[in-house]
Design a protein around this motif. Structure first.
Motif, PDB file in Angstrom:
ATOM      1  N   ASP A   1      -2.996  -5.198   9.688  1.00  0.00           N
ATOM      2  CA  ASP A   1      -1.671  -4.967   9.134  1.00  0.00           C
ATOM      3  C   ASP A   1      -1.354  -3.463   9.101  1.00  0.00           C
ATOM      4  O   ASP A   1      -0.806  -2.949   8.145  1.00  0.00           O
ATOM      5  CB  ASP A   1      -1.593  -5.622   7.735  1.00  0.00           C
ATOM      6  CG  ASP A   1      -0.229  -5.460   7.082  1.00  0.00           C
ATOM      7  OD1 ASP A   1       0.761  -5.231   7.815  1.00  0.00           O
ATOM      8  OD2 ASP A   1      -0.162  -5.535   5.839  1.00  0.00           O
ATOM      9  N   HIS A   2      -1.733  -2.749  10.133  1.00  0.00           N
ATOM     10  CA  HIS A   2      -1.411  -1.327  10.298  1.00  0.00           C
ATOM     11  C   HIS A   2      -0.717  -1.161  11.639  1.00  0.00           C
ATOM     12  O   HIS A   2      -1.373  -1.176  12.681  1.00  0.00           O
ATOM     13  CB  HIS A   2      -2.680  -0.462  10.301  1.00  0.00           C
ATOM     14  CG  HIS A   2      -3.164  -0.119   8.938  1.00  0.00           C
ATOM     15  ND1 HIS A   2      -3.691  -1.057   8.079  1.00  0.00           N
ATOM     16  CD2 HIS A   2      -3.189   1.071   8.267  1.00  0.00           C
ATOM     17  CE1 HIS A   2      -4.028  -0.460   6.946  1.00  0.00           C
ATOM     18  NE2 HIS A   2      -3.727   0.824   7.028  1.00  0.00           N
TER      19      HIS A   2
ATOM     20  N   GLU B   1      -2.278  -9.291  11.312  1.00  0.00           N
ATOM     21  CA  GLU B   1      -3.256  -9.604  10.265  1.00  0.00           C
ATOM     22  C   GLU B   1      -4.589  -9.861  10.951  1.00  0.00           C
ATOM     23  O   GLU B   1      -4.642 -10.057  12.157  1.00  0.00           O
ATOM     24  CB  GLU B   1      -2.892 -10.930   9.594  1.00  0.00           C
ATOM     25  CG  GLU B   1      -1.678 -10.977   8.765  1.00  0.00           C
ATOM     26  CD  GLU B   1      -1.421 -12.445   8.426  1.00  0.00           C
ATOM     27  OE1 GLU B   1      -2.231 -13.052   7.701  1.00  0.00           O
ATOM     28  OE2 GLU B   1      -0.430 -12.974   8.926  1.00  0.00           O
TER      29      GLU B   1
ATOM     30  N   ARG C   1       2.904  -0.779   6.932  1.00  0.00           N
ATOM     31  CA  ARG C   1       2.313  -2.049   6.509  1.00  0.00           C
ATOM     32  C   ARG C   1       3.439  -3.068   6.380  1.00  0.00           C
ATOM     33  O   ARG C   1       4.610  -2.700   6.328  1.00  0.00           O
ATOM     34  CB  ARG C   1       1.609  -1.891   5.147  1.00  0.00           C
ATOM     35  CG  ARG C   1       0.722  -0.658   4.996  1.00  0.00           C
ATOM     36  CD  ARG C   1      -0.570  -0.787   5.747  1.00  0.00           C
ATOM     37  NE  ARG C   1      -1.236  -2.062   5.549  1.00  0.00           N
ATOM     38  CZ  ARG C   1      -2.190  -2.304   4.653  1.00  0.00           C
ATOM     39  NH1 ARG C   1      -2.577  -1.337   3.846  1.00  0.00           N
ATOM     40  NH2 ARG C   1      -2.744  -3.495   4.549  1.00  0.00           N
ATOM     41  N   SER C   2       3.062  -4.334   6.284  1.00  0.00           N
ATOM     42  CA  SER C   2       4.119  -5.358   6.230  1.00  0.00           C
ATOM     43  C   SER C   2       4.937  -5.259   4.932  1.00  0.00           C
ATOM     44  O   SER C   2       6.069  -5.725   4.882  1.00  0.00           O
ATOM     45  CB  SER C   2       3.524  -6.748   6.399  1.00  0.00           C
ATOM     46  OG  SER C   2       2.436  -6.917   5.540  1.00  0.00           O
ATOM     47  N   ASP C   3       4.386  -4.644   3.862  1.00  0.00           N
ATOM     48  CA  ASP C   3       5.174  -4.487   2.635  1.00  0.00           C
ATOM     49  C   ASP C   3       6.066  -3.236   2.700  1.00  0.00           C
ATOM     50  O   ASP C   3       6.685  -2.854   1.716  1.00  0.00           O
ATOM     51  CB  ASP C   3       4.255  -4.428   1.400  1.00  0.00           C
ATOM     52  CG  ASP C   3       3.287  -3.248   1.454  1.00  0.00           C
ATOM     53  OD1 ASP C   3       3.409  -2.410   2.377  1.00  0.00           O
ATOM     54  OD2 ASP C   3       2.402  -3.168   0.577  1.00  0.00           O
ATOM     55  N   GLY C   4       6.101  -2.598   3.856  1.00  0.00           N
ATOM     56  CA  GLY C   4       6.996  -1.461   4.031  1.00  0.00           C
ATOM     57  C   GLY C   4       6.359  -0.110   3.721  1.00  0.00           C
ATOM     58  O   GLY C   4       6.944   0.934   4.006  1.00  0.00           O
ATOM     59  N   THR C   5       5.176  -0.110   3.106  1.00  0.00           N
ATOM     60  CA  THR C   5       4.537   1.172   2.779  1.00  0.00           C
ATOM     61  C   THR C   5       4.023   1.850   4.051  1.00  0.00           C
ATOM     62  O   THR C   5       3.758   1.186   5.049  1.00  0.00           O
ATOM     63  CB  THR C   5       3.354   0.997   1.798  1.00  0.00           C
ATOM     64  OG1 THR C   5       2.446   0.057   2.376  1.00  0.00           O
ATOM     65  CG2 THR C   5       3.816   0.506   0.445  1.00  0.00           C
ATOM     66  N   LYS C   6       3.905   3.166   3.945  1.00  0.00           N
ATOM     67  CA  LYS C   6       3.435   3.941   5.090  1.00  0.00           C
ATOM     68  C   LYS C   6       2.104   4.594   4.789  1.00  0.00           C
ATOM     69  O   LYS C   6       1.820   4.932   3.632  1.00  0.00           O
ATOM     70  CB  LYS C   6       4.456   5.026   5.439  1.00  0.00           C
ATOM     71  CG  LYS C   6       5.690   4.442   6.084  1.00  0.00           C
ATOM     72  CD  LYS C   6       6.613   5.493   6.611  1.00  0.00           C
ATOM     73  CE  LYS C   6       7.843   4.814   7.220  1.00  0.00           C
ATOM     74  NZ  LYS C   6       8.857   5.749   7.627  1.00  0.00           N
TER      75      LYS C   6
END
Ligand code: FAD
Length: 467
Positions: free
Chosen positions: A132-133, A44, A149-154
């Motif tokens: 957060d990348h 972060e 990302r920390s929410d799992g998205t790419k």
């Protein structure tokens, strides 16, 4: 499989992967050149994080690092946050302290320095920061990167140039390892390190500030660097198996009593008992590789290209110098990336390898040699010769720490000087002995005036010679 990026950009884009010290500075360099630069950092934004993971290490900033900072107008802003250091202070086992001066150097703290550089990079309209990348994968052929990302998205992002500044365990470097003719070696040293805090006493530094305090104890060593808040950060270097032998508070005190007795009242016995077990000792790795680039697509800098053991205080400085060397080559080759990247590897690999070797050499020197009479004598001789012939004899430490002499040139020059000085010393010792004999023959001493009667002297000499 990777997807094509959604947006088709027109301008050349530089992606800096890793927003640590070197990545943050590099972003400033690229932005100053007018290139579009994006930084991708796995953590972060440290400027917003309430708790920052990892520890705040303080680092010695010297000439090379300062020159690079100066180039982007950040030298004074960073140095003013640090504490000047003029000498090493050697702590003997009996508590005696003796300084070894070494010139201008500054202690800076990792977090505020990264923070300041990150802030500065944001002042350029052509620089964009992405926190957060975390880089997961990338392709050298396409210049395509995948971040999670920390929410799992790419996210898939394409860049014209990828600059790997993602530290000693670089994810960018992993792709290099799959390629032919890429040289790589990594070495973990048997030592680990542990940080302990020495609080202020009555609001003042517990020891003299402006010094790098060193407790050399052969296989163990402790150093302490001052912080702006009047604390010292003590770093204990010791083989892992020794760290592991100590399992109770009493053993910690016993060990410190044996090795660093003068530091116990300064750190505080109670704090010592607890702090020792707060975090496990950390490993240190030395990484060497070559080349540093792939075609016109990707280049490694900072610890990603050359993690060095921390015993020359040059890791960050070398990484900062990488940025300035790259910038100089960009200028020289008119930003023709294929030519720039190849030249960068050609120029920089021997220098970064030289500092990696020197740091490893100092790993031995700092622990053992600073206690040795010959080492101290040679340091004095070098310093005197440097004073008398400042252009001819320059101590290695001076070349590395206070000049921008290329690291590998500094090593070559040092080896040459060492030979010359040792020969000189041998000749003068031989000359002095011959001169002494000559004087004795010319003016034989009156044996009756010697404090030891002649016959006693001869019998002593005879005793010395007998087996
Ligand atoms: P790092 O500081 O490691 O930064 C890498 C960044 O990349 C991090 O922010 C990380 O979060 C990010 N990252 C990692 N992986 C990914 C990924 N997959 N995707 C996106 N981002 C990623 N040097 C000196 O000059 N002087 C000293 O006195 C000194 N003392 C030291 C003492 C110790 C005990 C140690 C361990 C080192 C010391 N060093 C010193 C060396 C210095 O700490 C390093 O050389 C310097 O931090 C390197 O900076 P860097 O930006 O290349 O790497």
């Amino acid at each position: 499989a990777m997807e094509e990026p959604s947006d088709n950009r027109q301008k050349k884009v530089v992606a800096v992967v890793g927003g640590g010290l070197v990545g943050a500075l590099n972003a400033c360099f690229f932005a100053k050149r007018g290139l579009d630069v994006e930084v991708f950092e796995s953590r972060e934004d440290i400027r917003q994080a309430k708790v920052v993971k990892g520890r705040s290490i303080n680092l010695a900033l010297s000439h090379r690092g300062r020159q690079a900072l100066k180039h982007v107008g950040m030298e004074e802003k960073i140095v003013s946050q640090g504490i000047p250091m003029h000498a090493r202070m050697i702590h003997s086992l009996n508590g005696k302290q003796s300084p070894i001066p070494y010139g201008k150097k500054s202690q800076v703290n990792r977090l505020p320095a990264t923070y300041k550089l990150t802030n500065h990079s944001e002042t350029y309209p052509n620089a964009k920061l992405n926190f957060d990348h975390k880089l997961q994968d990338w392709s050298a052929e396409k210049g395509l990167m995948t971040f999670v990302r920390s929410d799992g998205t790419k996210e898939h992002i394409q860049a014209d140039l990828i600059v790997g500044c993602d530290g000693a365990f670089s994810a960018i470097r992993k792709q290099f390892l799959r390629r032919s003719r890429f040289n790589y070696s990594q070495t973990y040293i048997p030592h680990g390190y542990m940080e302990l805090t020495m609080p202020p006493i009555n609001g003042e530094f517990a020891m003299k500030p402006n010094y790098l305090h060193i407790w050399p104890r052969n296989t163990f060593m402790m150093i302490a660097l001052p912080n702006l808040d009047k604390t010292f950060t003590c770093t204990l270097f010791m083989p892992f198996d020794e760290f592991e032998k100590i399992t109770t508070g009493d053993q910690v005190i016993e060990f410190f009593q044996k090795c660093f007795p003068d530091s116990i009242p300064l750190i505080g016995a109670d704090a010592l008992r607890e702090d020792y077990f707060r975090l496990p000792a950390q490993a240190m790795v030395s990484v060497k590789c070559s080349p540093y680039h792939i075609g016109d697509k990707c280049v490694l800098m900072g610890d990603a290209a050359h993690a060095v053991v921390p015993f020359y205080g040059q890791g960050m400085n070398a990484g900062f110098e990488d940025c300035i060397v790259f910038d100089e080559i960009m200028e020289q080759f008119n930003e023709d990336l294929a030519a720039v990247l190849a030249e960068y590897s050609r120029v920089r690999v021997p220098d970064d390898h030289a500092i990696a070797d020197l740091a490893m050499y100092n790993y031995v020197e700092m622990r053992a040699h600073v206690n040795s009479k010959w080492f101290l004598f040679r340091k004095h001789v070098d310093n005197i010769l440097h004073f008398v012939m400042p252009k001819t004899i320059i101590p290695l430490y001076t070349m590395v720490t206070f000049t921008r002499t290329r690291y590998h040139k500094a090593v070559e020059r040092w080896q040459w000087q060492d030979k010359v000085i040792n020969r000189g010393l041998l000749f003068s010792a031989a000359g002095a002995a011959l001169g002494g004999v000559f004087l004795l023959i010319k003016n034989p001493p009156d044996v009756n005036k010697l404090s030891i009667p002649a016959e006693k002297m001869w019998s002593r000499l005879a005793a010395l010679r007998s087996p």
